[in-house]
Design a protein around this motif. Structure first.
Motif, mmCIF file in Angstrom:
data_model
loop_
_atom_site.group_PDB
_atom_site.id
_atom_site.type_symbol
_atom_site.label_atom_id
_atom_site.label_comp_id
_atom_site.label_asym_id
_atom_site.label_seq_id
_atom_site.Cartn_x
_atom_site.Cartn_y
_atom_site.Cartn_z
ATOM 1 N N LEU A 185 51.616 -0.136 19.521
ATOM 2 C CA LEU A 185 50.321 -0.031 20.224
ATOM 3 C C LEU A 185 50.063 1.358 20.754
ATOM 4 O O LEU A 185 48.954 1.674 21.143
ATOM 5 C CB LEU A 185 50.347 -0.972 21.437
ATOM 6 N N ALA A 186 51.115 2.191 20.805
ATOM 7 C CA ALA A 186 51.026 3.371 21.667
ATOM 8 C C ALA A 186 50.993 4.704 20.936
ATOM 9 O O ALA A 186 51.162 5.746 21.564
ATOM 10 C CB ALA A 186 52.223 3.347 22.624
ATOM 11 N N ASN A 187 50.763 4.689 19.610
ATOM 12 C CA ASN A 187 50.846 5.961 18.882
ATOM 13 C C ASN A 187 49.495 6.617 18.636
ATOM 14 O O ASN A 187 49.411 7.621 17.928
ATOM 15 C CB ASN A 187 51.554 5.736 17.531
ATOM 16 N N ASP A 188 48.429 6.037 19.234
ATOM 17 C CA ASP A 188 47.096 6.595 18.930
ATOM 18 C C ASP A 188 46.989 8.061 19.321
ATOM 19 O O ASP A 188 46.462 8.869 18.575
ATOM 20 C CB ASP A 188 46.019 5.770 19.660
ATOM 21 N N LYS A 189 47.537 8.432 20.483
ATOM 22 C CA LYS A 189 47.306 9.790 20.986
ATOM 23 C C LYS A 189 48.391 10.777 20.565
ATOM 24 O O LYS A 189 48.280 11.972 20.829
ATOM 25 C CB LYS A 189 47.237 9.767 22.521
ATOM 26 N N THR A 190 49.424 10.302 19.917
ATOM 27 C CA THR A 190 50.521 11.221 19.575
ATOM 28 C C THR A 190 50.129 12.100 18.389
ATOM 29 O O THR A 190 49.223 11.764 17.630
ATOM 30 C CB THR A 190 51.785 10.425 19.194
ATOM 31 N N ASP A 191 50.841 13.207 18.211
ATOM 32 C CA ASP A 191 50.503 14.155 17.135
ATOM 33 C C ASP A 191 51.199 13.836 15.820
ATOM 34 O O ASP A 191 50.822 14.357 14.772
ATOM 35 C CB ASP A 191 50.875 15.566 17.590
ATOM 36 N N PHE A 192 52.247 13.031 15.886
ATOM 37 C CA PHE A 192 52.947 12.627 14.660
ATOM 38 C C PHE A 192 53.693 11.336 14.939
ATOM 39 O O PHE A 192 53.774 10.892 16.091
ATOM 40 C CB PHE A 192 53.909 13.729 14.189
#
Ligand code: ADA
Length: 587
Positions: A434-441
């Motif tokens: 659920l939490a990878n939307d804002k990550t860069d990779f």
């Protein structure tokens, strides 16, 4: 008239000379033998600075690895004196990593307390008179379940009490003084950098941004130039710059001196590390990250690793043909990053964590501590060209709302420090993520046929096909989910083995099985169309939980035995297998 002009020139030169010779913040090393006592089972809250010493203890060092205190839980009490030849308007006590929670007193007055295990911390002292002073500390290594603690009892690495990388005093001699200079890369093509001056009030340590308007700036010991600063910042190009990379780890230095505000020096590198088009890019060229996860610990000294033991490890890692190391699972020391700058390794650094749950991630104090550690880690490591990735909370429950919310805050906090580094975390949640939307990779940890798909390794073909199929499936989940732009890498993969234990057909836990396992997973990573990096779990066997934790059956002798080298850094067959794939780089 002529004399007046001559006087003016001489005055300007004097000012220049004065500025150029201005000394920086003086540091006083407080390492050595300290007075010591151990309050077994006692909490930090009960500690007092005026304790009765019953022993001596080296700093740096982990007291719970010393006979008499080995693996005991309680609070270690430390005390030492130091003498100042002259009074200072202010100073800071710098603690280069500690565990697990600490309180500090100067001359009996409490100057700070912290739970930021592994962080590089500083505590204001206020004005100090010339003469003798006493610094006392309490370091609590007790393990207990509490959602507002950074170190949880089930973490798969040993909990240890002590000062990990030393203590120093940073003495300010001017009421307002340049403490440090931060160097941010702005354009690797032209060697353009931005200098930020960290200027502090000696009395209370507060930052004052806009007092230095002009300063003498010199690069690599060259002639100083007068530079104008706005809000403590100025942009310029590094003369004759040479790019930093693992192959060519060129470093530069800068000195900034300002009349009346002292001076500061920094070592840095000109480089750019970015994500995009599904790849990692270093100085404008695609780079495949091939490396290992490394715990900053050794058997005898725990987290108080010495410069020589770190350098030995880095030589072994470079010797694998690696260009990358992940500092699993907590912030690295400043010294470790300096060595990575010199030897040429790309570093993924992360805030502490290990499979953190929603109860912790919704706890206001836990959230505040994580954010504080994130800001500290990102900001205090800006000048290290080796540090190219900022991350956090290994394998936290990223399928939870609490996890998603904290991750968003951590990504914003790390980006806000303007380091230019991509930000992410290592996940083991795949489809339900659920939490990878804002990550860069994307970085995923996966152990097919070991942690999952039990029973599929009975044949060599079964192991090979399961490992390759599972990696492909998970990579596809993320590619489908996040599109072509976000690079995807393997944050961890590997399996356990005993050094020196062999089996002709590769029984589990034998060196042969581990080598076969990694031959498959690393070969897959290097050949796969989507995967842009692989960090093998792990560099060497390491201390894990002791008679407790989440599963003592798989941690023989209290160790995580998944290293390519054993705890004494003796090479296993798996290291050879990985070296064959890392050297020459296939991608
Ligand atoms: C996890 C974890 C590592 C280690 C590893 C293992 O993926 O991130 O810290 O515990 O598994 O050894 O099983």
């Amino acid at each position: 008239m002529k004399n007046l002009k001559k006087t003016r020139v001489m005055l300007a030169c004097a000012v220049l000379a004065l500025a150029c010779t201005a000394r920086g913040v003086e540091t006083k090393c407080l390492d050595g033998m300290w007075e010591f006592a151990f309050a077994e089972g006692k909490p930090l809250a009960e500690a007092k600075p005026d304790f009765v010493a019953t022993d001596r203890m080296p700093v740096p060092g982990c007291y719970d690895l010393v006979p008499g205190y080995y693996m005991k839980r309680g609070t270690g009490l430390y005390c030492r004196e130091f003498t100042l030849a002259r009074g200072v308007p202010g100073a800071r006590v710098r603690v280069k990593g500690m565990g697990l929670r600490m309180k500090l007193w100067l001359d009996g007055r409490e100057i700070g307390t912290s739970k930021l295990v592994f962080s590089d911390l500083e505590f204001q002292t206020g004005p100090l008179a010339a003469g003798r002073h006493t610094l006392a500390a309490a370091l609590d290594n007790r393990l207990f379940n509490a959602n507002n603690e950074m170190f949880q009892p089930y973490y798969d690495y040993v909990a240890s009490g002590g000062f990990y990388h030393g203590v120093e005093l940073r003495l300010q001699s001017l009421p307002v003084e340049i403490d440090r200079v931060l160097v941010r890369n702005r354009d690797y093509k032209t060697g353009r950098v931005e200098l930020e001056l960290c200027v502090r009030n000696a009395a209370d340590g507060t930052s004052v941004a806009d007092v230095v308007r002009e300063a003498q700036v010199s690069f690599d010991g060259g002639a100083p130039a007068t530079v104008r600063f706005t809000n403590g910042r100025a942009e310029m190009s590094v003369p004759n710059f040479r790019l930093w990379s693992p192959e060519t780890p060129h470093l530069h230095s800068v000195r900034v001196a300002a009349e009346g505000f002292g001076a500061a020096e920094a070592r840095f590198g000109v480089r750019q590390f970015t994500c995009g088009k599904g790849k990692f890019w270093l100085n404008g060229s695609p780079v495949f990250l091939k490396g290992v996860n490394r715990h900053d610990s050794d058997y005898a000294n725990g987290y108080a690793t010495s410069r020589i033991s770190m350098w030995r490890d880095l030589k072994l890692i470079k010797g694998l043909g690696a260009n990358f190391v992940r500092t699993s699972h907590y912030p690295p020391s400043d010294e470790f990053l300096s060595l990575c700058d010199e030897i040429g390794l790309l570093v993924w650094q992360e805030c502490i964590g290990w499979q953190n749950n929603p109860a912790q991630m919704s706890n206001p104090e836990f959230i505040a501590l994580q954010l504080e550690q994130a800001h500290l880690m990102a900001r205090s490591t800006i000048n290290h060209p080796s540090a190219v990735i900022d991350a956090f909370l290994n394998e936290f429950k990223s399928t939870s709302r609490e996890g998603r919310d904290l991750a968003a805050k951590m990504v914003d906090a790390l980006h806000s420090e303007d380091t230019g580094r991509p930000v992410s975390y290592a996940t083991c949640r795949y489809v339900k993520e659920l939490a990878n939307d804002k990550t860069d990779f994307i970085a995923f940890n996966l152990y097919p046929s070991w942690h999952q798909e039990i029973g599929t390794a009975t044949t060599h073909e079964g192991l090979s096909s399961t490992v390759r199929r599972r990696f492909r499936e998970v990579a596809q989940v993320y590619r489908d989910r996040f599109g072509p732009d976000k690079p995807i890498m393997i944050g961890e993969t590997g399996c356990y083995s005993f050094y020196g234990q062999h089996d002709p057909e590769g029984a589990q836990w034998s060196e042969e099985f581990q080598a076969e396992y990694l031959s498959n997973s690393v070969d897959f990573a290097i050949k796969d169309k989507d995967i842009q990096g692989v960090a093998v779990w792990q560099f060497c066997d390491s201390r894990s939980y002791f008679r407790g934790g989440s599963d003592i059956r798989t941690r023989p002798l209290g160790c995580n035995m998944v290293g390519l080298f054993d705890i004494h850094r003796r090479e296993k067959l798996a290291a050879k297998a990985v070296r064959k794939l890392f050297l020459p780089s296939a991608k």
